[in-house]
Design an enzyme around this catalytic site. Structure first.
Site, PDB file in Angstrom:
ATOM      1  N   SER A 209      76.658  15.404  40.486  1.00 46.78           N
ATOM      2  CA  SER A 209      75.305  15.912  40.273  1.00 46.78           C
ATOM      3  C   SER A 209      74.904  17.019  41.245  1.00 46.78           C
ATOM      4  O   SER A 209      73.913  17.713  41.011  1.00 46.78           O
ATOM      5  CB  SER A 209      74.293  14.762  40.374  1.00 46.78           C
ATOM      6  OG  SER A 209      74.243  14.251  41.697  1.00 46.78           O
TER       7      SER A 209
ATOM      8  N   LYS B 141      70.086  14.457  46.571  1.00 49.03           N
ATOM      9  CA  LYS B 141      69.535  15.538  45.752  1.00 49.03           C
ATOM     10  C   LYS B 141      68.949  16.600  46.679  1.00 49.03           C
ATOM     11  O   LYS B 141      68.861  16.427  47.883  1.00 49.03           O
ATOM     12  CB  LYS B 141      68.432  15.021  44.819  1.00 49.03           C
ATOM     13  CG  LYS B 141      68.828  13.857  43.906  1.00 49.03           C
ATOM     14  CD  LYS B 141      69.817  14.240  42.830  1.00 49.03           C
ATOM     15  CE  LYS B 141      70.171  13.045  41.950  1.00 49.03           C
ATOM     16  NZ  LYS B 141      71.262  13.375  40.997  1.00 49.03           N
TER      17      LYS B 141
END
Length: 322
Positions: free
Chosen positions: A103, A173
């Site tokens: 990701s 993230k």
């Protein structure tokens, strides 16, 4: 461990006492040690003399020092100290984490080991736009995703911080917006923060669009929370996909473990993780965006105060004169 050695010379004070007690001048004969000298010096037997500093003389003028402790006897103590330091570092300073997914490509690859700064949050520092952060799963983002069950050795090494944790449900993230910001992204457009478009070409995965797979906003980020997105936008279940949860998909600051600041492993992937320049553009801050609108009101208030005071004084004088 360095052990200091003594010079081996006789104590000057003892020499002075011997010379003072001798009624005859110093000659080669009186300078040589004999039976009488041995008695005055306090020893001279086969075992040598005991010196005032705790060392023993072997009879030939050379002191005999105590032997240092064996390395193998000190090794357990060194290991305990090293483990204690590692635990303190892992708890308060730096911790290693392993990247389990794609990701955050191309910034981070699956299997990379990153080091996370855990010190600055202890001093009240909050996540900033553009930082790559590790955070605990806030609202079951990972669902029933299974975790690898480590063996006893892996669990111990993970506990003291010598290897990444495999059983904790943590995510990594990039922070896009912080508390007070308004974040938005329309299909075919760029991500905007407080009305300013972000140029994400430096870190977004090649070929990805900013948000065409999941447009969102505008969303006002609550205080003490952050809006996060993965660099591989079309392969990241980030804040966009959890807007039905409390905070519209934002993450509480107290769930943030710390900022990932370096890729430490493998060696050929070693690199720093700086904040991209797009987050340094002027006017991006929500406070800065509000400031221009507040200037006219502030100037008006500053001008009204003297006028009100002047009028009040005039009314007071008129009443007194009447």
């Amino acid at each position: 461990m360095a052990v200091g050695a003594r010079s081996g010379h006789d104590d000057p004070e003892e020499g002075c006492e011997q010379l003072a007690e001798s009624p005859e001048p110093v000659t080669d004969r009186t300078a040589r040690f004999g039976d009488d000298d041995g008695e005055r010096s306090g020893g001279g037997g086969p075992g040598g003399a005991e010196r005032s500093d705790g060392e023993r003389d072997d009879g030939e003028g050379a002191p005999v020092t105590a032997k240092p402790r064996s390395f193998w006897k000190e090794l357990p103590l060194l290991i305990l100290i090293a483990l204690a330091l590692a635990l303190v570092i892992k708890t308060f300073l730096v911790q290693a984490f392993s990247i389990p997914s794609d990701s955050m490509q191309d910034t981070l690859q699956r299997g990379d080991r990153v080091l996370v700064d855990k010190l600055t949050p202890w001093f009240g520092a909050e996540p900033q736009r553009g930082e790559v952060v590790v955070f605990h799963d806030p609202d079951s983002w990972l669902g029933d995703t299974p975790t690898v069950e480590p063996n006893m050795v892996q669990h111990f090494l993970s506990f003291i911080g010598l290897m990444p944790s495999a059983e904790e449900k943590d995510l990594i993230k990039r922070v896009i917006a912080v508390g007070g910001d308004t974040v938005e992204c329309k299909k075919g457009g760029k991500v905007t923060v407080n009305g300013h478009a972000l140029n994400e070409t430096d870190f977004i995965y090649p070929g990805n669009t900013p948000c065409d797979d999941k447009p969102f906003g505008p969303i006002k980020v609550p205080k003490e929370r952050i809006w996060v997105m993965g660099d591989h936008r079309q392969n990241s279940l980030d804040s966009r996909y959890h807007q039905e949860l409390d905070g519209n998909g934002t993450v509480p600051n107290d769930k943030v473990v710390g900022r990932a600041f370096v890729v430490a492993w493998p060696v050929n992937r070693w690199s720093m993780l700086p904040v991209p320049g797009t987050f340094d553009q002027s006017g991006l801050s929500a406070a800065a965006a509000v400031a221009p609108a507040a200037v006219p009101g502030a100037l008006g208030l500053a001008g009204a105060v003297p006028l009100v005071l002047w009028r009040r004084r005039r009314l007071t004088r008129t009443r007194t004169g009447g």
